[in-house]
Motif scaffolding. Structure first.
Motif, mmCIF file in Angstrom:
data_model
loop_
_atom_site.group_PDB
_atom_site.id
_atom_site.type_symbol
_atom_site.label_atom_id
_atom_site.label_comp_id
_atom_site.label_asym_id
_atom_site.label_seq_id
_atom_site.Cartn_x
_atom_site.Cartn_y
_atom_site.Cartn_z
ATOM 1 N N GLU A 18 0.824 -1.219 0.000
ATOM 2 C CA GLU A 18 0.000 0.000 0.000
ATOM 3 C C GLU A 18 0.856 1.266 0.000
ATOM 4 O O GLU A 18 0.329 2.363 0.020
ATOM 5 C CB GLU A 18 -0.955 -0.009 1.206
ATOM 6 N N ASP A 19 2.166 1.095 -0.002
ATOM 7 C CA ASP A 19 3.061 2.250 -0.147
ATOM 8 C C ASP A 19 3.108 2.648 -1.623
ATOM 9 O O ASP A 19 2.865 1.817 -2.503
ATOM 10 C CB ASP A 19 4.495 1.877 0.264
ATOM 11 N N GLY A 33 -0.131 4.240 2.325
ATOM 12 C CA GLY A 33 -1.585 4.214 2.371
ATOM 13 C C GLY A 33 -2.127 3.250 3.409
ATOM 14 O O GLY A 33 -1.509 2.232 3.709
ATOM 15 N N GLY A 40 -5.789 1.366 0.568
ATOM 16 C CA GLY A 40 -4.587 2.133 0.882
ATOM 17 C C GLY A 40 -3.752 2.392 -0.355
ATOM 18 O O GLY A 40 -3.169 3.463 -0.516
ATOM 19 N N SER A 44 -2.580 6.151 -1.576
ATOM 20 C CA SER A 44 -1.191 6.591 -1.703
ATOM 21 C C SER A 44 -0.872 6.989 -3.145
ATOM 22 O O SER A 44 -0.193 7.994 -3.384
ATOM 23 C CB SER A 44 -0.226 5.513 -1.196
ATOM 24 N N THR A 97 -3.725 8.285 3.686
ATOM 25 C CA THR A 97 -2.315 8.046 3.364
ATOM 26 C C THR A 97 -1.421 9.096 4.014
ATOM 27 O O THR A 97 -1.879 10.210 4.308
ATOM 28 C CB THR A 97 -2.084 8.058 1.831
#
Ligand code: MN
Length: 394
Positions: A18-19, A33, A40, A44, A97
């Motif tokens: 989720e980054d 996120g 997420g 993000s 995020t």
């Protein structure tokens, strides 16, 4: 073209990454996120996509202050995008995020925008400096001095953030500038890296590792995974000013920063310049000047001192004039008297009375001496009053 790289990894425990990261010289950013069920990831990525559309405005802003304002606007726009998306689509509700962004401007000036617990570090031979504050429960406890760093590292709520993009229509953005010196590295990372890797290890790997930056980032991500990889791991690094930049250029950078009032940043972040002898192996024609230590300006450079002095002079002048001004007037009882002060509003006090009735004076005397309320000296006003009394007696 500055050396830079970015790497994002799902880690050992999570199913989704989720980054998100943005590696688009001169803009670098990470977003972490949250929201579950892949929301997420949407948050993000949406935040970074929105941020990217503002890059040019930040890079080409007229000055540092305008660039900081543009960065704040960019992060607010990213917040609005994440917030609005979930009000349109129920499936996205609850997403949020973090966002930590850096834009490099000429001369090593870095404009930072930040919300959440991702981090921006400045890494140099002198060590690691975290340029951003963690907007987390633990970060706030640490800053208020209620817990120490050891407790913080073990705190059960260390992943609870207090600020994020998405939940609200508005958000408080940290936007500021910093100056990096030759050879310094910027490192933006999500908490999946900072959770497992110590500051000293960041410096040892990126600054002292001696390998290309993408290799250093791979090494750091591997280290975080070896230690559990409990979260998504993202790291983006860039070196705004090459380490072999000349002393002269460095001084230009320093003066620009001093002019911009960034003296504090400069002194804490620019390591000593290598001497020209060291750099070239030959005797230099001119030694590079040592940058001047930023000093507090002398007392006479403070504007308020001059305003205070001007105020005192003015007040003294008014008081002196007041105490030395007298005028004739007709009192409420119809008698002529002398007042001290100014013949306006209530800025005078009775000084001497007389038995002369104003009505008895010739209209010429009355007009020119009493009604005109001309300012006189004390002796002059008393002489005039005596003279009027004599004229009446005669
Ligand atoms: Mn995370």
């Amino acid at each position: 073209m500055m050396p830079h790289a970015g790497l994002s990894d799902v880690g050992m425990r999570r199913e989704h990454n989720e980054d998100a990261m943005l590696v688009a010289e001169p803009m670098f950013a990470v977003a972490d996120g949250v929201g579950g069920s892949a929301r997420g990831e949407v948050a993000s990525q949406l935040a970074l996509d929105t941020l990217a559309t503002h890059a040019t405005r930040i890079v080409h802003a007229a000055d540092c202050a305008a660039a900081i304002a543009a960065m704040e606007q960019a992060v607010l726009a990213a917040n609005a995008a994440v917030h609005d998306a979930q009000s349109r689509d129920a499936a996205l509700q609850g997403m949020a995020t973090t966002l930590t962004a850096a834009v490099v401007r000429p001369g090593g000036e870095v404009i930072v925008g930040h919300v959440g617990d991702s981090r921006l570090y400045v890494l140099s031979a002198a060590g690691a400096r975290q340029a951003t504050q963690d907007h987390s429960v633990v970060g706030e406890l640490l800053r208020s001095g209620r817990i120490d760093a050891n407790t913080a590292a073990q705190h059960p709520q260390r992943n609870v953030i207090t600020r994020a993009l998405g939940p609200e229509t508005d958000v408080s953005v940290d936007a500021f500038s910093l100056l990096v010196g030759p050879g310094d590295w910027l490192l933006a990372c999500s908490d999946g890296l900072s959770e497992h890797v110590a500051d000293a290890e960041l410096v040892a790997t990126i600054v002292e590792g001696g390998e290309p930056i993408d290799g250093s980032l791979a090494r750091l991500v591997a280290l975080a995974n070896e230690r559990g990889g409990t979260d998504n791991i993202t790291a983006v690094a860039a070196q705004p000013v090459p380490s072999d930049v000349s002393g002269e250029l460095r001084i230009e950078v320093l003066s620009a920063a001093l002019d911009a009032g960034a003296a504090e940043t400069v002194s804490s972040m620019v390591p000593a310049a290598p001497s020209a002898v060291e750099a070239s192996g030959e005797l230099p024609a001119l030694q590079p000047m040592a940058p001047e230590e930023p000093t507090t300006p002398p007392w006479w450079r403070h504007e308020w001192i001059w305003w205070t002095a001007a105020g005192l002079v003015l007040a003294t002048a008014i008081v002196l004039t007041w105490t030395q001004s007298y005028f004739l007037l007709e009192r409420a009882d119809g008698r002529v008297g002398i007042n001290r002060g100014f013949p306006v509003w209530r800025l005078s006090t009775p000084y001497r009375s007389s038995s002369i009735a104003a009505a008895e004076l010739s209209s010429a005397d009355r007009e020119s001496y009493v009604e005109s309320k001309r300012l006189l000296g004390r002796a002059e006003s008393e002489k005039l009053l005596d003279q009027l009394a004599e004229e009446l007696d005669a």
